[in-house]
Write a protein that holds these residues in place. Structure first.
Motif, short mmCIF file in Angstrom:
data_model
loop_
_atom_site.label_atom_id
_atom_site.label_comp_id
_atom_site.label_asym_id
_atom_site.label_seq_id
_atom_site.Cartn_x
_atom_site.Cartn_y
_atom_site.Cartn_z
N GLY A 228 17.23 38.37 33.82
CA GLY A 228 18.60 38.13 34.26
C GLY A 228 19.57 39.02 33.51
N VAL A 229 20.76 39.20 34.08
CA VAL A 229 21.76 40.06 33.45
C VAL A 229 22.48 39.34 32.31
CG1 VAL A 229 22.11 41.43 35.51
CG2 VAL A 229 23.48 39.37 35.17
N SER A 230 22.43 37.99 32.30
CA SER A 230 23.12 37.24 31.26
C SER A 230 22.23 37.11 30.03
CB SER A 230 23.50 35.85 31.77
OG SER A 230 24.08 35.08 30.72
N SER A 231 22.84 37.27 28.85
CA SER A 231 22.11 37.12 27.60
C SER A 231 22.13 35.69 27.08
CB SER A 231 22.71 38.05 26.53
OG SER A 231 24.07 37.71 26.28
N GLU A 232 22.62 34.75 27.91
CA GLU A 232 22.70 33.34 27.49
C GLU A 232 22.01 32.44 28.51
OE1 GLU A 232 26.78 32.32 26.86
OE2 GLU A 232 26.91 33.42 24.95
N LEU A 233 21.47 31.33 27.98
CA LEU A 233 20.84 30.30 28.82
C LEU A 233 21.44 28.96 28.43
CD1 LEU A 233 18.65 29.56 30.94
CD2 LEU A 233 17.10 29.18 29.01
N GLN A 234 21.94 28.22 29.42
CA GLN A 234 22.65 26.97 29.15
C GLN A 234 21.74 25.77 29.40
OE1 GLN A 234 25.96 27.32 28.28
NE2 GLN A 234 26.32 25.17 27.84
N ILE A 235 21.75 24.83 28.42
CA ILE A 235 21.11 23.52 28.60
C ILE A 235 22.24 22.50 28.60
CG2 ILE A 235 19.47 21.84 27.69
CD1 ILE A 235 18.00 24.09 26.33
N PRO A 236 22.71 22.04 29.77
CA PRO A 236 23.91 21.21 29.82
C PRO A 236 23.74 19.83 29.18
CG PRO A 236 22.92 21.39 31.99
CD PRO A 236 22.18 22.34 31.11
N LYS A 237 22.55 19.25 29.28
CA LYS A 237 22.34 17.91 28.74
C LYS A 237 20.95 17.87 28.10
CE LYS A 237 22.82 13.03 29.93
NZ LYS A 237 23.08 12.05 31.02
N ALA A 238 20.92 17.97 26.80
CA ALA A 238 19.64 18.04 26.08
C ALA A 238 18.97 16.68 26.02
CB ALA A 238 19.88 18.56 24.66
N SER A 239 17.67 16.70 26.15
CA SER A 239 16.86 15.50 25.99
C SER A 239 15.64 15.84 25.14
CB SER A 239 16.43 14.96 27.36
OG SER A 239 15.65 15.92 28.05
N GLU A 240 14.84 14.82 24.85
CA GLU A 240 13.70 15.04 23.97
C GLU A 240 12.71 16.04 24.57
OE1 GLU A 240 11.78 11.50 22.68
OE2 GLU A 240 13.59 10.62 21.80
N GLU A 241 12.66 16.12 25.90
CA GLU A 241 11.73 17.05 26.54
C GLU A 241 12.16 18.51 26.34
OE1 GLU A 241 13.66 17.02 31.03
OE2 GLU A 241 11.74 16.04 30.64
N HIS A 242 13.40 18.74 25.91
CA HIS A 242 13.85 20.10 25.63
C HIS A 242 13.45 20.58 24.24
CE1 HIS A 242 16.84 19.21 28.96
NE2 HIS A 242 16.30 20.34 29.35
N SER A 243 12.91 19.71 23.44
CA SER A 243 12.42 20.13 22.13
C SER A 243 11.21 21.05 22.31
CB SER A 243 12.02 18.92 21.29
OG SER A 243 13.14 18.10 21.02
N GLY A 244 11.12 22.09 21.48
CA GLY A 244 10.00 23.02 21.59
C GLY A 244 10.30 24.34 20.94
N SER A 245 9.44 25.30 21.18
CA SER A 245 9.54 26.64 20.61
C SER A 245 10.06 27.60 21.66
CB SER A 245 8.17 27.10 20.09
OG SER A 245 8.26 28.37 19.50
N TYR A 246 11.20 28.24 21.37
CA TYR A 246 11.85 29.15 22.33
C TYR A 246 11.85 30.57 21.78
CZ TYR A 246 13.84 25.04 24.74
OH TYR A 246 14.01 23.87 25.42
N TRP A 247 11.84 31.54 22.68
CA TRP A 247 12.09 32.93 22.33
C TRP A 247 12.63 33.65 23.55
CZ3 TRP A 247 7.16 31.10 23.12
CH2 TRP A 247 6.39 31.74 24.08
N CYS A 248 13.20 34.84 23.31
CA CYS A 248 13.78 35.61 24.41
C CYS A 248 13.26 37.05 24.36
CB CYS A 248 15.30 35.59 24.37
SG CYS A 248 16.04 36.49 22.98
N GLU A 249 13.50 37.77 25.45
CA GLU A 249 13.06 39.16 25.56
C GLU A 249 14.19 39.98 26.16
OE1 GLU A 249 9.08 40.31 27.37
OE2 GLU A 249 10.47 41.08 28.89
N ALA A 250 14.47 41.14 25.57
CA ALA A 250 15.44 42.09 26.12
C ALA A 250 14.68 43.34 26.55
CB ALA A 250 16.49 42.44 25.08
N ALA A 251 15.00 43.84 27.74
CA ALA A 251 14.28 45.00 28.30
C ALA A 251 15.22 45.86 29.11
CB ALA A 251 13.10 44.53 29.16
N THR A 252 14.90 47.14 29.17
CA THR A 252 15.65 48.05 30.04
C THR A 252 15.28 47.76 31.50
OG1 THR A 252 13.90 49.71 29.75
CG2 THR A 252 15.81 49.85 28.30
#
Length: 350
Positions: A228-252
């Motif tokens: 995606g063109v946006s460098s942000e990801l929104q989680i509007p309402k966090a719950s226990e299922e959103h717990s975990g390991s996150y990472w992102c990737e930037a590419a040309t």
């Protein structure tokens, strides 16, 4: 414009709207200089250093490190031309080279005489066996491709007849953008029900700021958002299922260069539930009512502490026994008051 030189020299060329850099040419060879850019080429021209000094005598309307204007003309950065008297030279890129760019190196001979057994080197190590090709290329360069390059070859007909070696040329592959860093705003430990913004933070080099990066987000190995063109990801309402390991990737956009961030642990905090309950004032207990049986697990205590749990159970049992004794005492007092009422006589008094 054709150049033909015999001695080693330096010259400065200025051309409208074109970005040029240092370039090396062998003596007695020809090269064409081209002016390229988004402007009209009808009145474009190239100038030597002496001609440029004459131009500078005119009114200069603007001056900077990148370009300047004279009488309404826009000029580029200087182009430095090195003319070498060596038998062989290695021509590298004329502009800065970044990750993902192609790299092309030319092994040029005196008067373009034919060469054989050409070898290209990086940091003293051969990049391949001897061959007839006088060009070496890398389609997509990485930063590890930086180093000192040179070439060697044997003149096939004219020339000295022995193997000649060109002077080394430093090639530095610049970083297009640093590895991204994933951040959680406002916190990586949000409260349940709150919002979280994941930000994949990196920045293109200023010289390539016109390029565009695409961003992808992952959680526990599963993609959440891809390219995606946006460098942000929104989680509007966090719950226990959103717990975990996150990472992102930037590419040309052509995905020639892509970089991944370190992992970020997100731990959603559950809301604290109140255990206090509002109760109405208790009515006086009937002393004759049987005492309630003790709870299997007293309120506020857990069987996690066996010793404390045992002591509480003993205390409740003793309280129950006392209530039973008080109940018997009340019954006896009621029987005794019957005999103490006026008008009641004992059968023995008659």
């Amino acid at each position: 414009m054709k150049l033909s030189c015999v001695l080693m020299t330096w010259a400065l060329y200025v051309c409208p709207a074109v970005l040029l850099a240092t370039q090396m040419l062998p003596a007695a060879s020809s090269e064409t200089l081209k002016c390229e850019g988004p402007f009209s080429m009808d009145q474009s021209s190239c100038h030597t250093e002496e001609e440029e000094e004459e131009e500078e005598a005119a009114d200069v309307t603007h001056s900077s490190d990148t370009d300047f204007q004279v009488k309404g003309y826009k000029f580029s950065k200087p182009f430095h031309l090195i003319v070498s008297y060596d038998w062989l030279i290695l021509q590298g890129p004329a502009t800065s080279i970044f990750e993902g760019d192609p790299l092309v190196l030319h092994c040029r001979a005196w008067q373009d005489w034919p060469l054989t057994q050409v070898i290209f080197y990086r940091d003293g190590s051969a990049l391949g066996p001897p061959g007839p090709k006088r060009e070496f290329s890398i389609n997509v360069v990485q930063r590890s491709d930086s180093g000192q390059y040179h070439c060697s070859g044997i003149f096939r007909s004219s020339g000295p007849g022995s193997r000649e070696t060109a002077s080394p040329v430093a090639i530095t592959v610049q970083e297009l953008f640093p590895s991204p860093v994933l951040k959680a705003l406002p916190s990586s430990e949000p409260q349940e029900g709150g919002s979280v913004t994941l930000s994949c933070q990196t920045k293109l080099s200023l010289q390539r700021s016109a390029s565009r990066l695409l961003f992808s987000f992952y959680k526990d190995g599963r993609p959440l958002s891809i390219r995606g063109v946006s460098s942000e990801l929104q989680i509007p309402k966090a719950s226990e299922e959103h717990s975990g390991s996150y990472w992102c990737e930037a590419a040309t956009e052509d995905r020639q260069v892509w970089k991944q961030s370190p992992q970020l642990e997100i731990r959603v905090q559950a809301l604290q539930k109140s255990t206090a309950s509002e109760t109405s004032p208790a009515e006086p207990a009937d002393p004759l009512a049987p005492p309630p049986a003790p709870s299997a697990e007293p309120l506020g205590f857990s069987s996690a502490d066996p010793h404390l749990y045992h002591q509480i159970r003993l205390l409740l049992k003793q309280m129950q026994d006392v209530k039973v004794l008080l109940g018997h005492l009340v019954m006896e007092l009621r029987d005794l008051t019957v005999y103490l009422k006026p008008g009641v006589t004992n059968a023995a008094d008659k």
